[in-house]
Design a protein around this motif. Sequence first.
Motif, PDB file in Angstrom:
ATOM      1  N   ALA A 192       0.837  -1.208   0.000  1.00  0.00           N
ATOM      2  CA  ALA A 192       0.000   0.000   0.000  1.00  0.00           C
ATOM      3  C   ALA A 192       0.868   1.252   0.000  1.00  0.00           C
ATOM      4  O   ALA A 192       0.572   2.238  -0.697  1.00  0.00           O
ATOM      5  CB  ALA A 192      -0.921   0.001   1.210  1.00  0.00           C
ATOM      6  N   SER A 193       1.930   1.193   0.793  1.00  0.00           N
ATOM      7  CA  SER A 193       2.829   2.344   0.855  1.00  0.00           C
ATOM      8  C   SER A 193       3.427   2.646  -0.513  1.00  0.00           C
ATOM      9  O   SER A 193       3.504   3.805  -0.937  1.00  0.00           O
ATOM     10  CB  SER A 193       3.937   2.070   1.875  1.00  0.00           C
ATOM     11  N   LEU A 224       0.270   9.228  -6.178  1.00  0.00           N
ATOM     12  CA  LEU A 224       0.110  10.544  -5.547  1.00  0.00           C
ATOM     13  C   LEU A 224       1.256  11.462  -5.960  1.00  0.00           C
ATOM     14  O   LEU A 224       1.038  12.648  -6.263  1.00  0.00           O
ATOM     15  CB  LEU A 224       0.061  10.399  -4.027  1.00  0.00           C
ATOM     16  N   ALA A 225       2.469  10.923  -5.968  1.00  0.00           N
ATOM     17  CA  ALA A 225       3.620  11.736  -6.373  1.00  0.00           C
ATOM     18  C   ALA A 225       3.511  12.153  -7.844  1.00  0.00           C
ATOM     19  O   ALA A 225       3.858  13.288  -8.215  1.00  0.00           O
ATOM     20  CB  ALA A 225       4.919  10.945  -6.133  1.00  0.00           C
ATOM     21  N   ARG A 256       2.454  16.380 -11.935  1.00  0.00           N
ATOM     22  CA  ARG A 256       1.670  16.876 -13.075  1.00  0.00           C
ATOM     23  C   ARG A 256       1.030  18.223 -12.761  1.00  0.00           C
ATOM     24  O   ARG A 256       0.961  19.120 -13.607  1.00  0.00           O
ATOM     25  CB  ARG A 256       0.618  15.847 -13.463  1.00  0.00           C
ATOM     26  N   LEU A 257       0.532  18.347 -11.532  1.00  0.00           N
ATOM     27  CA  LEU A 257      -0.063  19.623 -11.132  1.00  0.00           C
ATOM     28  C   LEU A 257       0.986  20.728 -11.118  1.00  0.00           C
ATOM     29  O   LEU A 257       0.721  21.878 -11.504  1.00  0.00           O
ATOM     30  CB  LEU A 257      -0.723  19.495  -9.754  1.00  0.00           C
ATOM     31  N   GLN A 286      -2.619  21.273  -2.834  1.00  0.00           N
ATOM     32  CA  GLN A 286      -2.578  21.258  -1.369  1.00  0.00           C
ATOM     33  C   GLN A 286      -3.348  20.057  -0.809  1.00  0.00           C
ATOM     34  O   GLN A 286      -2.911  19.408   0.160  1.00  0.00           O
ATOM     35  CB  GLN A 286      -3.178  22.563  -0.821  1.00  0.00           C
ATOM     36  N   THR A 287      -4.486  19.756  -1.440  1.00  0.00           N
ATOM     37  CA  THR A 287      -5.288  18.616  -0.981  1.00  0.00           C
ATOM     38  C   THR A 287      -4.521  17.309  -1.155  1.00  0.00           C
ATOM     39  O   THR A 287      -4.511  16.447  -0.268  1.00  0.00           O
ATOM     40  CB  THR A 287      -6.613  18.542  -1.757  1.00  0.00           C
ATOM     41  N   LEU A 288      -3.856  17.161  -2.297  1.00  0.00           N
ATOM     42  CA  LEU A 288      -3.070  15.945  -2.531  1.00  0.00           C
ATOM     43  C   LEU A 288      -1.904  15.833  -1.551  1.00  0.00           C
ATOM     44  O   LEU A 288      -1.553  14.741  -1.103  1.00  0.00           O
ATOM     45  CB  LEU A 288      -2.554  15.932  -3.971  1.00  0.00           C
ATOM     46  N   GLU A 289      -1.284  16.965  -1.219  1.00  0.00           N
ATOM     47  CA  GLU A 289      -0.200  16.940  -0.228  1.00  0.00           C
ATOM     48  C   GLU A 289      -0.728  16.489   1.134  1.00  0.00           C
ATOM     49  O   GLU A 289      -0.068  15.706   1.847  1.00  0.00           O
ATOM     50  CB  GLU A 289       0.441  18.324  -0.114  1.00  0.00           C
ATOM     51  N   ASN A 290      -1.926  16.967   1.508  1.00  0.00           N
ATOM     52  CA  ASN A 290      -2.531  16.544   2.774  1.00  0.00           C
ATOM     53  C   ASN A 290      -2.836  15.044   2.762  1.00  0.00           C
ATOM     54  O   ASN A 290      -2.617  14.340   3.752  1.00  0.00           O
ATOM     55  CB  ASN A 290      -3.814  17.327   3.041  1.00  0.00           C
TER      56      ASN A 290
END
Length: 421
Positions: free
Chosen positions: A222-223, A230-231, A236-237, A259-263
């Motif tokens: 999972a990790s 996510l990375a 891409r963003l 910011q949401t993805l970082e959270n």
Amino acid sequence: MKLFHNVMLHVSVASVLIMTAWAVFFYWAIIDEVNDEVDDSLEDYSESLIISYLNGEEMPSLNNGSNNQFYMYDVSKEYAETYPLMSYRDEMVYIDEKLEYEPARILMTIFKTDSGYKELVVYTPTIDKLDLQRSILGWIIALYVGILLILLLLNMWIFRRNMKPLYVLLSWFNNYKIGSGYTPLANKSNITEFKNLYEAVTISVERNEKLYEQQKLFIGNASHEMQTPLAICLNRLEMLMDDENLSEKQMEEIAKTHQTLENITRMNKSLLLLCKIENGQYADVKDVSINSIIGQYVETFNDIYASKNIRVNVSETSSLHMQMNESLAVMLVSNLLKNAYLHNIENGVIEINIAENGFSVSNSGQAALDPSKIFTRFYQGSKKEGSTGLGLALVYTICKANNIKIMYQFKDKMHEFVVSQ
């Protein structure tokens, strides 16, 4: 209360009650037998006196060398009909030869003669009987205590001998740690219940080991599988944000998404970390200096949160060392310090006290938090940007895994977290 103490308490109470009932019954049975012997002697003596009197024979003198004494007197018909013909009692009588009162056993017999009714009172001193009673009582007490102690010691020996497989199992369980391998549990007992218990424990441990390995594998997968996409999304963003053709509105939305993805990334890492700690995957224990970790992270957080103008006071009365995994020690200290900075007020204060057996971190606040929920996951008294709600849950899990105590309290408008060994 231990099983041994609980069983021995019940056995002791039952033994005391049974032995006491036996001792009382036995004592009174012996005393009754003694009284019967004395009463039979008095009855025989009384019968011989009545026969001698009715036959007109000369009555024996009072000083006849016997312990038995008597006297006889006339009574009315009404008296004879009112009282029983034969009765016994114990009382003090005056002995002429000794000029003193002594305890005696008395037999009173009413009989009819040609001239009317007479009452014959026969008595014998019971000094010897009292000595015999005291002797019997003493031996019964000695026998009572001796048998009771022997029963208790025997029960202790039998219990410990028969419960030895249980203590072996408990000792094995105390030394067993999931994921570190285990020595098969040797069963040398012929008792069916212990055989079944040993089999159930062995099956349960094997199942737990398999589940542990599966869970550890899942956490690792999972990790890797979640962090990678996510990375990629974050990259891409960031690439989109470099596009000059985007409008200001689009840039704002991309920044919010970033910011949401970082959270989510931080939350994912924290959750995986929690699972690893709970599964005991940080087994490398060493002597860690808490003073140096606190000093290092205070400097780091002072730079990060310089805009809040927080005053930090560090009091070191002793050098604090803890036996734990170094990475977990860093997480414990950094999360407590980050919590104190993040949830502090503008121009607030942080008090850090380091003692021989623990340390405390306090920060300014307005109202107390719920002590029953503060260490639960995703609990936040007030939502702060950059907070995942897992920091204190991580702290609590680390403390629990290393047998360290942590306590929260609110006093003098300060949130205080106390960590002690």
